[in-house]
Enzyme design. Structure first.
Site, mmCIF file in Angstrom:
data_model
loop_
_atom_site.group_PDB
_atom_site.id
_atom_site.type_symbol
_atom_site.label_atom_id
_atom_site.label_comp_id
_atom_site.label_asym_id
_atom_site.label_seq_id
_atom_site.Cartn_x
_atom_site.Cartn_y
_atom_site.Cartn_z
ATOM 1 N N ARG A 59 -1.678 -1.973 -59.213
ATOM 2 C CA ARG A 59 -3.320 -1.670 -59.002
ATOM 3 C C ARG A 59 -3.883 -1.225 -59.415
ATOM 4 O O ARG A 59 -5.411 -0.537 -59.032
ATOM 5 C CB ARG A 59 -3.152 -2.188 -57.397
ATOM 6 C CG ARG A 59 -2.917 -3.642 -56.072
ATOM 7 C CD ARG A 59 -3.466 -2.580 -54.966
ATOM 8 N NE ARG A 59 -1.627 -1.877 -54.944
ATOM 9 C CZ ARG A 59 -0.650 -2.779 -54.350
ATOM 10 N NH1 ARG A 59 0.040 -3.970 -54.552
ATOM 11 N NH2 ARG A 59 0.589 -2.154 -54.077
ATOM 12 N N GLU A 96 12.841 4.721 -51.630
ATOM 13 C CA GLU A 96 13.786 5.192 -50.748
ATOM 14 C C GLU A 96 15.287 4.591 -50.857
ATOM 15 O O GLU A 96 15.647 4.918 -50.817
ATOM 16 C CB GLU A 96 12.908 4.764 -49.468
ATOM 17 C CG GLU A 96 13.594 5.461 -48.403
ATOM 18 C CD GLU A 96 12.226 5.292 -46.713
ATOM 19 O OE1 GLU A 96 11.254 4.426 -47.799
ATOM 20 O OE2 GLU A 96 12.977 5.071 -46.117
HETATM 21 P P1 AMP Z 1 5.172 5.523 -53.738
HETATM 22 O O1 AMP Z 1 5.383 6.327 -54.865
HETATM 23 O O2 AMP Z 1 5.403 6.428 -52.512
HETATM 24 O O3 AMP Z 1 3.717 7.102 -54.569
HETATM 25 O O4 AMP Z 1 4.296 4.924 -53.645
HETATM 26 C C1 AMP Z 1 3.122 4.692 -54.604
HETATM 27 C C2 AMP Z 1 2.437 3.284 -55.227
HETATM 28 O O5 AMP Z 1 3.630 2.020 -54.016
HETATM 29 C C3 AMP Z 1 1.050 2.730 -55.371
HETATM 30 O O6 AMP Z 1 1.696 1.926 -56.622
HETATM 31 C C4 AMP Z 1 0.312 1.619 -54.954
HETATM 32 O O7 AMP Z 1 0.079 0.720 -54.533
HETATM 33 C C5 AMP Z 1 2.140 1.458 -53.581
HETATM 34 N N1 AMP Z 1 2.197 2.263 -52.152
HETATM 35 C C6 AMP Z 1 2.840 2.105 -51.303
HETATM 36 N N2 AMP Z 1 2.778 2.850 -50.086
HETATM 37 C C7 AMP Z 1 1.915 2.081 -50.301
HETATM 38 C C8 AMP Z 1 0.875 1.528 -49.000
HETATM 39 N N3 AMP Z 1 0.857 2.878 -47.842
HETATM 40 N N4 AMP Z 1 -0.406 0.504 -48.455
HETATM 41 C C9 AMP Z 1 -0.934 0.800 -50.545
HETATM 42 N N5 AMP Z 1 0.053 0.740 -51.778
HETATM 43 C C10 AMP Z 1 0.700 1.541 -51.283
#
Ligand code: AMP
Length: 172
Positions: A59, A96
């Site tokens: 995305r 996680e």
């Molecule tokens: P993080 O590594 O936890 O910051 O997760 C970021 C990645 O996971 C991004 O590329 C987002 O597209 C996806 N992502 C994580 N949580 C969500 C959420 N609640 N809604 C949409 N996309 C998410």
């Protein structure tokens, strides 16, 4: 930007239980709304003047590539494992549960090129922090991050270098 929240839908327990998924897709098919959402990131590009904009699969590609095209700046895809041909630099990072990996192609840019990373959403910050390390490992000068949405309760910013530009448009 609070007024744009009504265009972002939330899907509970997607893609797995416990995740409240923020779906930005309803904005991409409304050009006037999409433009509003992109303006702060466009401003970030004009201020920081990167040599390249990197997008995180999948995305993040949408935001990174439209800004790269609009500003006539090169685009760099940061991809999930085993998608890219040729010589690769990769980084493993902790999720996680379990591990994930991001990769880029070697020699895509000159050493010390100024690079800004875009993703759709900042959650725990693990993905973007890893992407930043990857850009540095490949010889780039990481200058910042841009996100359309930030889930502030997850403190993703804490994983990113505070000295860099960090912009998120809509905060929950
Ligand atoms: P993080 O590594 O936890 O910051 O997760 C970021 C990645 O996971 C991004 O590329 C987002 O597209 C996806 N992502 C994580 N949580 C969500 C959420 N609640 N809604 C949409 N996309 C998410």
């Amino acid at each position: 930007m609070e007024n744009l929240k009504k265009y972002i839908s939330e899907i509970n327990d997607f893609p797995k239980e416990g995740i409240d998924f923020k779906d930005i897709n309803p904005i991409y098919n409304k050009p006037a709304i999409w433009k509003q959402l992109m303006l702060p990131l466009q401003k970030l590009i004009l201020t920081t003047k990167p040599d390249y904009i990197a997008g995180i699969e999948a995305r993040g590609f949408i935001t990174a590539s439209v800004l790269a095209f609009k500003n006539e700046i090169g685009f760099i895809p940061i991809r999930k494992p085993k998608k890219l041909p040729g010589k690769i630099i990769g980084i493993n990072y902790q999720l996680e549960y379990g591990q994930d990996r991001l990769e880029i192609q070697k020699d895509l840019f000159k050493k010390n090129s100024k690079i800004i990373i875009m993703d759709d959403l900042l959650a725990t910050g693990g993905t973007s922090a890893a992407a930043g390390e990857l850009i540095k490992a490949a010889g780039g000068k990481l200058i910042g991050f841009g996100f359309l949405v930030e889930l502030t309760k997850l403190n993703g910013r804490d994983k990113l270098d505070k000295k860099l530009y960090i912009e998120s448009v809509i905060k929950y």
